[in-house]
Design an enzyme around this catalytic site. Structure first.
Site, PDB file in Angstrom:
ATOM      1  N   LYS A  23     -11.468  -6.645   2.979  1.00  0.00           N
ATOM      2  CA  LYS A  23     -10.499  -5.986   2.089  1.00  0.00           C
ATOM      3  C   LYS A  23      -9.414  -6.977   1.673  1.00  0.00           C
ATOM      4  O   LYS A  23      -9.079  -7.103   0.504  1.00  0.00           O
ATOM      5  CB  LYS A  23      -9.863  -4.799   2.827  1.00  0.00           C
ATOM      6  CG  LYS A  23      -8.643  -4.222   2.121  1.00  0.00           C
ATOM      7  CD  LYS A  23      -8.067  -3.039   2.840  1.00  0.00           C
ATOM      8  CE  LYS A  23      -7.007  -3.371   3.863  1.00  0.00           C
ATOM      9  NZ  LYS A  23      -5.705  -3.810   3.304  1.00  0.00           N
ATOM     10  N   ASN A  24      -8.877  -7.693   2.665  1.00  0.00           N
ATOM     11  CA  ASN A  24      -7.716  -8.538   2.378  1.00  0.00           C
ATOM     12  C   ASN A  24      -8.068  -9.818   1.629  1.00  0.00           C
ATOM     13  O   ASN A  24      -7.165 -10.554   1.216  1.00  0.00           O
ATOM     14  CB  ASN A  24      -6.959  -8.866   3.673  1.00  0.00           C
ATOM     15  CG  ASN A  24      -6.220  -7.648   4.205  1.00  0.00           C
ATOM     16  OD1 ASN A  24      -6.153  -6.619   3.532  1.00  0.00           O
ATOM     17  ND2 ASN A  24      -5.677  -7.763   5.406  1.00  0.00           N
ATOM     18  N   CYS A 118       1.448   0.600   3.809  1.00  0.00           N
ATOM     19  CA  CYS A 118       1.454   1.175   5.156  1.00  0.00           C
ATOM     20  C   CYS A 118       2.888   1.339   5.648  1.00  0.00           C
ATOM     21  O   CYS A 118       3.755   0.523   5.340  1.00  0.00           O
ATOM     22  CB  CYS A 118       0.749   0.230   6.115  1.00  0.00           C
ATOM     23  SG  CYS A 118      -1.028   0.237   5.959  1.00  0.00           S
ATOM     24  N   ARG A 123       9.001  -4.102   4.643  1.00  0.00           N
ATOM     25  CA  ARG A 123       8.110  -5.175   4.184  1.00  0.00           C
ATOM     26  C   ARG A 123       8.620  -5.713   2.855  1.00  0.00           C
ATOM     27  O   ARG A 123       8.096  -5.389   1.799  1.00  0.00           O
ATOM     28  CB  ARG A 123       6.675  -4.658   4.063  1.00  0.00           C
ATOM     29  CG  ARG A 123       6.121  -4.194   5.386  1.00  0.00           C
ATOM     30  CD  ARG A 123       4.735  -3.640   5.275  1.00  0.00           C
ATOM     31  NE  ARG A 123       3.720  -4.658   5.051  1.00  0.00           N
ATOM     32  CZ  ARG A 123       2.413  -4.392   5.032  1.00  0.00           C
ATOM     33  NH1 ARG A 123       1.985  -3.173   5.212  1.00  0.00           N
ATOM     34  NH2 ARG A 123       1.539  -5.348   4.821  1.00  0.00           N
ATOM     35  N   ASP A 306      -3.122  -6.984  12.621  1.00  0.00           N
ATOM     36  CA  ASP A 306      -4.009  -5.915  12.145  1.00  0.00           C
ATOM     37  C   ASP A 306      -5.012  -5.462  13.205  1.00  0.00           C
ATOM     38  O   ASP A 306      -5.799  -4.554  12.949  1.00  0.00           O
ATOM     39  CB  ASP A 306      -4.766  -6.364  10.884  1.00  0.00           C
ATOM     40  CG  ASP A 306      -3.891  -6.315   9.651  1.00  0.00           C
ATOM     41  OD1 ASP A 306      -2.752  -5.838   9.753  1.00  0.00           O
ATOM     42  OD2 ASP A 306      -4.345  -6.760   8.573  1.00  0.00           O
ATOM     43  N   ARG A 398      -8.769   3.614   3.439  1.00  0.00           N
ATOM     44  CA  ARG A 398      -8.230   2.495   2.648  1.00  0.00           C
ATOM     45  C   ARG A 398      -8.922   1.195   3.038  1.00  0.00           C
ATOM     46  O   ARG A 398      -9.004   0.268   2.235  1.00  0.00           O
ATOM     47  CB  ARG A 398      -6.727   2.341   2.910  1.00  0.00           C
ATOM     48  CG  ARG A 398      -5.852   3.366   2.219  1.00  0.00           C
ATOM     49  CD  ARG A 398      -4.380   3.078   2.473  1.00  0.00           C
ATOM     50  NE  ARG A 398      -4.127   1.668   2.277  1.00  0.00           N
ATOM     51  CZ  ARG A 398      -3.226   0.959   2.928  1.00  0.00           C
ATOM     52  NH1 ARG A 398      -2.456   1.516   3.831  1.00  0.00           N
ATOM     53  NH2 ARG A 398      -3.071  -0.324   2.685  1.00  0.00           N
TER      54      ARG A 398
HETATM   55  C1  UD1 Z   1      -1.125  -9.170   4.747  1.00  0.00           C
HETATM   56  C2  UD1 Z   1      -2.285  -8.220   4.973  1.00  0.00           C
HETATM   57  C3  UD1 Z   1      -1.942  -7.246   6.092  1.00  0.00           C
HETATM   58  C4  UD1 Z   1      -1.541  -8.001   7.343  1.00  0.00           C
HETATM   59  C5  UD1 Z   1      -0.445  -9.024   7.039  1.00  0.00           C
HETATM   60  C6  UD1 Z   1      -0.122  -9.923   8.222  1.00  0.00           C
HETATM   61  C7  UD1 Z   1      -3.267  -8.079   2.773  1.00  0.00           C
HETATM   62  C8  UD1 Z   1      -3.570  -7.252   1.583  1.00  0.00           C
HETATM   63  N1  UD1 Z   1      -2.526  -7.498   3.747  1.00  0.00           N
HETATM   64  O1  UD1 Z   1      -0.021  -8.366   4.356  1.00  0.00           O
HETATM   65  O2  UD1 Z   1      -3.096  -6.452   6.342  1.00  0.00           O
HETATM   66  O3  UD1 Z   1      -1.031  -7.091   8.287  1.00  0.00           O
HETATM   67  O4  UD1 Z   1      -0.857  -9.868   5.957  1.00  0.00           O
HETATM   68  O5  UD1 Z   1      -1.248 -10.555   8.669  1.00  0.00           O
HETATM   69  O6  UD1 Z   1      -3.709  -9.213   2.874  1.00  0.00           O
HETATM   70  N2  UD1 Z   1       7.796 -10.788   4.877  1.00  0.00           N
HETATM   71  C9  UD1 Z   1       9.085 -10.958   4.468  1.00  0.00           C
HETATM   72  N3  UD1 Z   1       9.297 -11.334   3.173  1.00  0.00           N
HETATM   73  C10 UD1 Z   1       8.278 -11.534   2.286  1.00  0.00           C
HETATM   74  C11 UD1 Z   1       6.960 -11.363   2.728  1.00  0.00           C
HETATM   75  C12 UD1 Z   1       6.742 -10.975   4.036  1.00  0.00           C
HETATM   76  O7  UD1 Z   1      10.030 -10.784   5.235  1.00  0.00           O
HETATM   77  O8  UD1 Z   1       8.536 -11.874   1.126  1.00  0.00           O
HETATM   78  C13 UD1 Z   1       7.542 -10.354   6.268  1.00  0.00           C
HETATM   79  C14 UD1 Z   1       6.922  -8.966   6.322  1.00  0.00           C
HETATM   80  O9  UD1 Z   1       7.912  -7.971   6.251  1.00  0.00           O
HETATM   81  C15 UD1 Z   1       6.215  -9.002   7.635  1.00  0.00           C
HETATM   82  C16 UD1 Z   1       5.737 -10.452   7.723  1.00  0.00           C
HETATM   83  O10 UD1 Z   1       6.558 -11.200   6.834  1.00  0.00           O
HETATM   84  O11 UD1 Z   1       7.099  -8.737   8.685  1.00  0.00           O
HETATM   85  C17 UD1 Z   1       4.269 -10.643   7.375  1.00  0.00           C
HETATM   86  O12 UD1 Z   1       4.040 -10.239   6.051  1.00  0.00           O
HETATM   87  P1  UD1 Z   1       2.918 -10.870   5.119  1.00  0.00           P
HETATM   88  O13 UD1 Z   1       2.234 -11.991   5.832  1.00  0.00           O
HETATM   89  O14 UD1 Z   1       3.517 -11.132   3.797  1.00  0.00           O
HETATM   90  O15 UD1 Z   1       1.905  -9.661   5.020  1.00  0.00           O
HETATM   91  P2  UD1 Z   1       1.273  -9.044   3.725  1.00  0.00           P
HETATM   92  O16 UD1 Z   1       0.854 -10.115   2.790  1.00  0.00           O
HETATM   93  O17 UD1 Z   1       2.109  -7.936   3.223  1.00  0.00           O
END
Ligand code: UD1
Length: 438
Positions: A23-24, A118, A123, A306, A398
């Site tokens: 998915k990701n 989620c 986030r 995850d 999902r």
């Molecule tokens: C992706 C995955 C999700 C997984 C996560 C961490 C997809 C579609 N989703 O989510 O399943 O749980 O990686 O492995 O690929 N953060 C900030 N600022 C930002 C971006 C992130 O503070 O601009 C923080 C987030 O709040 C969180 C952490 O960084 O605490 C990790 O987020 P991130 O790696 O960005 O996860 P996603 O890309 O949303």
């Protein structure tokens, strides 16, 4: 009628299932198709999931033509596409934010409401926006929506404060047409990042990733039609392995890349599980009761956040105590109160969970609060005595294609009522376009 999954638990799983496409990895690769002009991206091994269909609807809404059947997707992006994303679709899924980088690169403009997703803590997307600003975008927040514009992005050096998966992907895609060289540092190193890089390269982008958190992108003028193959879903595969562990069954997951799941395999071995690892399949065999272990979630190659809920479900039945620290997301423990309803003994202290192993879990009525929390409840329900009823199945579908059928294939006794994946297929969003660019 409300969707629910009834699990008549307490029987060891036995058999073999094939991992779905990730998915990701699918979501960013699909978003990358927006970078094309009068060209087509063909994606193979795309999983048929609610999130994938939401992304397909989002792309259609922006003007792309998307066809999807038998795990093969074709996205044709015309000359003219919209740069204004529909709020209802964006709020439905956090990964919708992945269209921001491609839209800005392609149209010089993008409007996107802050995304939903989620319910696992706050986030933000500040790292995405900071990087895009450094590349020359102007960004304003107007009534809860990001308004981004640029007269042309410029390559630069961007150090990510945290190796965010989404920020790495968005910035990689934004940099494809940026003038000169973009160097991304401290990027995420998840396998899905390299799947996106390969897809972009096959479209004609110039990207070099050193595998250690450094990615260099040389801007190009345009991209071409291409084909991308999605990697196996390591999280889905591990969910079935953990279901095997929790039920003391014998489960083989085929079509996996074992080194993508090393962190789980190592932890299971430490807990005393009996595993056979081959080139593209992993089998978990029955073993004496698992022992409690400690783990901390970290960006890849660390233990994935995850999988934290699912391993917690399996460790509920281990001998002794486990300590699970969540360091990637805040408040990713919403599954704990549901597991405790089933007889688990889990205490939360800040961002840590102390799991005291119990001899048995018992069925209960529980609700999935997010995708992986839902998967944890499925594992617990399979291991528990009596019947477990899981509500809010839309979270589970999902990310897990045909989970009920796969579990039946493994000998589980499960029944789904009002399957949200089936309901959604009959109720696809009408593609409508608004502001557009050429
Ligand atoms: C992706 C995955 C999700 C997984 C996560 C961490 C997809 C579609 N989703 O989510 O399943 O749980 O990686 O492995 O690929 N953060 C900030 N600022 C930002 C971006 C992130 O503070 O601009 C923080 C987030 O709040 C969180 C952490 O960084 O605490 C990790 O987020 P991130 O790696 O960005 O996860 P996603 O890309 O949303």
């Amino acid at each position: 009628m409300e969707s629910k999954m009834e699990i008549f638990g307490g029987r060891p799983l036995k058999g073999s299932v094939e991992a779905q496409g990730a998915k990701n990895a699918s979501l960013p690769v699909m978003a990358a198709a927006l970078l094309l002009k009068n060209n087509t991206l063909r994606i193979t091994r795309a999983p048929d999931l609610l999130d994938v269909n939401t992304m397909a609807d989002l792309l259609r809404n922006l003007g792309a033509e998307v066809t999807f059947s038998n795990h093969e997707m074709e996205i044709r992006t015309p000359e003219e596409i919209s740069w204004e994303t529909p709020p209802d679709l964006v709020r439905k899924m956090r990964a919708s934010s992945l269209v921001l980088g491609p839209l800005l690169a392609r149209c010089g403009k993008a409007v996107m409401p802050l995304p939903g997703g989620c319910s696992i803590g706050s986030r933000p997307i500040d790292l995405h926006l900071k990087g895009l600003t450094k590349m020359g975008a102007s960004i304003e927040l107007v009534h809860g929506a990001v308004h981004a514009s640029t007269k042309g992005l410029t390559g630069c050096r961007i150090y990510l404060d945290f190796p965010s998966v989404g920020a790495t992907e968005n910035l990689m895609m934004a940099a494809v047409f940026a003038k000169g060289e973009t160097v991304l540092e401290n990027t995420a190193r998840e396998p899905e990042i390299y799947n996106l890089a390969e897809a972009l390269k096959s479209m004609g982008a110039k990207i070099e990733a050193d595998g250690m958190g450094g990615i260099r992108i040389q801007g190009v003028e345009g991209l071409n039609s291409a084909e991308a193959r999605i990697i196996p879903d390591r999280i889905e595969a591990c969910t079935y392995i953990l279901a095997g562990a929790a039920t003391n069954g014998e489960v083989t997951v085929t079509g996996v890349i074992p080194n993508h799941i090393d962190s789980l395999l190592a932890k299971l071995e430490e807990a005393g599980a009996n595993l056979t690892v081959k080139e593209s399949e992993v089998t978990i065999h029955p073993s004496p009761r698992l022992k409690g272990v400690s783990l901390k979630t970290l960006p890849y190659p660390g233990f994935p956040t995850d999988l934290q809920p699912q391993i917690m479900a399996a460790l509920c039945l281990a001998q002794g105590t486990s300590l699970i620290q969540e360091s990637v997301f805040q408040s990713r423990f919403l599954h704990v109160s549901e597991l405790n309803k089933m007889g688990a003994r889990i205490d939360i202290q800040n961002n840590s969970a102390v799991v005291t192993g119990v001899d048995a879990l018992t069925g209960a009525d529980v609700a999935a609060t997010d995708l992986r929390a839902g998967a944890a409840l499925v594992i617990a329900g399979l291991a528990a005595h009596d019947t477990t009823v899981i509500y809010n199945l839309e979270h589970i579908f999902r990310g897990y294609e045909k989970i009920d059928e796969k579990l039946l294939q493994l000998g589980a006794s499960v029944r789904v009522t009002s399957n949200p994946a089936v309901a959604e297929a009959g109720d696809r969003h009408d593609a409508r376009r608004s502001s557009s660019c050429r």
